[in-house]
Design a protein around this motif. Sequence first.
Motif, PDB file in Angstrom:
ATOM      1  N   SER A  53     -13.802   2.499   6.235  1.00 48.04           N
ATOM      2  CA  SER A  53     -13.331   2.103   4.910  1.00 48.04           C
ATOM      3  C   SER A  53     -14.345   2.453   3.833  1.00 48.04           C
ATOM      4  O   SER A  53     -13.984   2.928   2.742  1.00 48.04           O
ATOM      5  CB  SER A  53     -13.052   0.597   4.884  1.00 48.04           C
ATOM      6  OG  SER A  53     -12.016   0.258   5.781  1.00 48.04           O
ATOM      7  N   ARG A  57      -6.833  -2.725  -2.830  1.00 51.67           N
ATOM      8  CA  ARG A  57      -7.736  -2.736  -1.676  1.00 51.67           C
ATOM      9  C   ARG A  57      -8.887  -3.715  -1.907  1.00 51.67           C
ATOM     10  O   ARG A  57      -9.339  -4.384  -0.977  1.00 51.67           O
ATOM     11  CB  ARG A  57      -8.279  -1.330  -1.411  1.00 51.67           C
ATOM     12  CG  ARG A  57      -7.221  -0.353  -0.926  1.00 51.67           C
ATOM     13  CD  ARG A  57      -7.824   1.009  -0.649  1.00 51.67           C
ATOM     14  NE  ARG A  57      -8.804   0.927   0.423  1.00 51.67           N
ATOM     15  CZ  ARG A  57      -8.517   0.968   1.722  1.00 51.67           C
ATOM     16  NH1 ARG A  57      -7.259   1.087   2.111  1.00 51.67           N
ATOM     17  NH2 ARG A  57      -9.463   0.902   2.628  1.00 51.67           N
ATOM     18  N   ASN A 101      -1.061  -9.158  -2.823  1.00 52.91           N
ATOM     19  CA  ASN A 101      -0.788  -7.998  -1.967  1.00 52.91           C
ATOM     20  C   ASN A 101       0.608  -8.067  -1.367  1.00 52.91           C
ATOM     21  O   ASN A 101       0.785  -8.211  -0.155  1.00 52.91           O
ATOM     22  CB  ASN A 101      -1.837  -7.896  -0.856  1.00 52.91           C
ATOM     23  CG  ASN A 101      -3.235  -7.728  -1.415  1.00 52.91           C
ATOM     24  OD1 ASN A 101      -4.102  -8.553  -1.182  1.00 52.91           O
ATOM     25  ND2 ASN A 101      -3.464  -6.667  -2.170  1.00 52.91           N
ATOM     26  N   THR A 134     -16.311  -3.896  -3.276  1.00 51.45           N
ATOM     27  CA  THR A 134     -15.707  -3.811  -1.946  1.00 51.45           C
ATOM     28  C   THR A 134     -16.743  -3.423  -0.899  1.00 51.45           C
ATOM     29  O   THR A 134     -16.824  -4.033   0.177  1.00 51.45           O
ATOM     30  CB  THR A 134     -14.556  -2.782  -1.954  1.00 51.45           C
ATOM     31  OG1 THR A 134     -13.586  -3.155  -2.927  1.00 51.45           O
ATOM     32  CG2 THR A 134     -13.886  -2.726  -0.588  1.00 51.45           C
ATOM     33  N   TYR A 143      -6.027  10.218   0.900  1.00 58.45           N
ATOM     34  CA  TYR A 143      -5.405   8.952   1.285  1.00 58.45           C
ATOM     35  C   TYR A 143      -4.557   9.090   2.542  1.00 58.45           C
ATOM     36  O   TYR A 143      -4.514   8.201   3.378  1.00 58.45           O
ATOM     37  CB  TYR A 143      -4.529   8.426   0.150  1.00 58.45           C
ATOM     38  CG  TYR A 143      -5.298   7.895  -1.024  1.00 58.45           C
ATOM     39  CD1 TYR A 143      -6.254   6.909  -0.864  1.00 58.45           C
ATOM     40  CD2 TYR A 143      -5.072   8.376  -2.307  1.00 58.45           C
ATOM     41  CE1 TYR A 143      -6.969   6.412  -1.941  1.00 58.45           C
ATOM     42  CE2 TYR A 143      -5.771   7.885  -3.396  1.00 58.45           C
ATOM     43  CZ  TYR A 143      -6.719   6.909  -3.201  1.00 58.45           C
ATOM     44  OH  TYR A 143      -7.415   6.439  -4.263  1.00 58.45           O
ATOM     45  N   THR A 155      -7.554  -7.148  -1.231  1.00 62.63           N
ATOM     46  CA  THR A 155      -7.328  -7.314   0.210  1.00 62.63           C
ATOM     47  C   THR A 155      -8.612  -7.648   0.948  1.00 62.63           C
ATOM     48  O   THR A 155      -8.639  -8.515   1.826  1.00 62.63           O
ATOM     49  CB  THR A 155      -6.719  -6.031   0.802  1.00 62.63           C
ATOM     50  OG1 THR A 155      -5.484  -5.751   0.146  1.00 62.63           O
ATOM     51  CG2 THR A 155      -6.470  -6.186   2.293  1.00 62.63           C
ATOM     52  N   ILE A 162       0.836  -1.197   0.000  1.00 56.26           N
ATOM     53  CA  ILE A 162       0.000   0.000   0.000  1.00 56.26           C
ATOM     54  C   ILE A 162       0.874   1.251   0.000  1.00 56.26           C
ATOM     55  O   ILE A 162       0.601   2.224  -0.712  1.00 56.26           O
ATOM     56  CB  ILE A 162      -0.946   0.005   1.214  1.00 56.26           C
ATOM     57  CG1 ILE A 162      -1.993  -1.098   1.067  1.00 56.26           C
ATOM     58  CG2 ILE A 162      -1.628   1.361   1.373  1.00 56.26           C
ATOM     59  CD1 ILE A 162      -2.940  -1.197   2.237  1.00 56.26           C
ATOM     60  N   THR A 182      -6.792   1.059  -5.885  1.00 51.76           N
ATOM     61  CA  THR A 182      -8.168   0.650  -5.615  1.00 51.76           C
ATOM     62  C   THR A 182      -8.337  -0.852  -5.794  1.00 51.76           C
ATOM     63  O   THR A 182      -9.008  -1.521  -5.000  1.00 51.76           O
ATOM     64  CB  THR A 182      -9.143   1.391  -6.556  1.00 51.76           C
ATOM     65  OG1 THR A 182      -8.937   2.800  -6.438  1.00 51.76           O
ATOM     66  CG2 THR A 182     -10.586   1.074  -6.198  1.00 51.76           C
TER      67      THR A 182
END
Length: 322
Positions: free
Chosen positions: A232, A108, A122, A200, A295, A111, A43, A105
Amino acid sequence: MGYPVIYQIELIYYPILAAVSIPVNLVAIVILSRGKCGLSKCITRYLVAMAMADLMVDIIHVILQRINIMYFPISFLFITPVCMVNLVAYVIALDCSVWFTVAFTFDRFVTICCQKLQSKYNTEKTATVVIATVFVVNCLWSIPFYYSGEPAFIIDNVPWYCIPTADYLTSPLWRVYACINIILSPLLPILLILLFNAFTVRHIIMANRVRRGLRSNGENQNDPEVKNRRKSMILLFTISANFILLWMTYVVHSLNWPVINFNYTNKYYSNPIYIVQQVGFMLQILSSCTNTCIYGLTQRKFREELKNGVKYLFTLNGKLCQ
């Protein structure tokens, strides 16, 4: 005869943007590179890459192009070959900024939603490969832009400024290239960001429902896991809304009209379509500042590192004054 309002706004807007965005991105790069923000290495790689791409957009386009041509109309930077290199570098930096956002994106998304793929994808190595691939592909794709311009005039055998060639304005091949370029940046990125974020958020909502079913009402109210997932979701919606809103004016203009008066060849130009174009550019470049803020500043440890850095500077300044 005074300059149009849009040009007067740009005279103030771009210097302020550079004064804010460049320090913000530099600070973000330094803090994130230290690796003390509690983020995984992959990340961190994406966030640093995004901040560096945004920084390049600010330097290449805002300072060397916009500010330079508005305040210093005679400069070696406007010799045609240098001007075209500047244009290509700007396109590369901007496209990298957009596609690094998409890559982050997707990271994430993997993940949160793809547990089986997470351990393989990841990783710091994968992030490095993705970032390098995005950069190389954008460099290769942007090379044709160098041949899309020609000198506006020639003085003592020196070509000055760059304007679109006749072929660029009329050739079907250039039109196809321009259409594909609009699709690749930003239409497809916007679609992908919305898609990944939708999956997500859907996964987070379903996981929260399952978790609530396994816990009592009292436990649900103070469940830290649910709170983290809610944060999130808010972050994802903020990212999507910020990116789409700041790019939407540019997208609408690019789908309907060609770029005109890009290098301020006529500073008194005030056509309504031109005003929409310039507002689109201003909002588009603004995203190079807001991305890092969203971010970075939403992360508690990032804010702590920022506070520690400010305290260190003041302490160092106090010692130097003594």
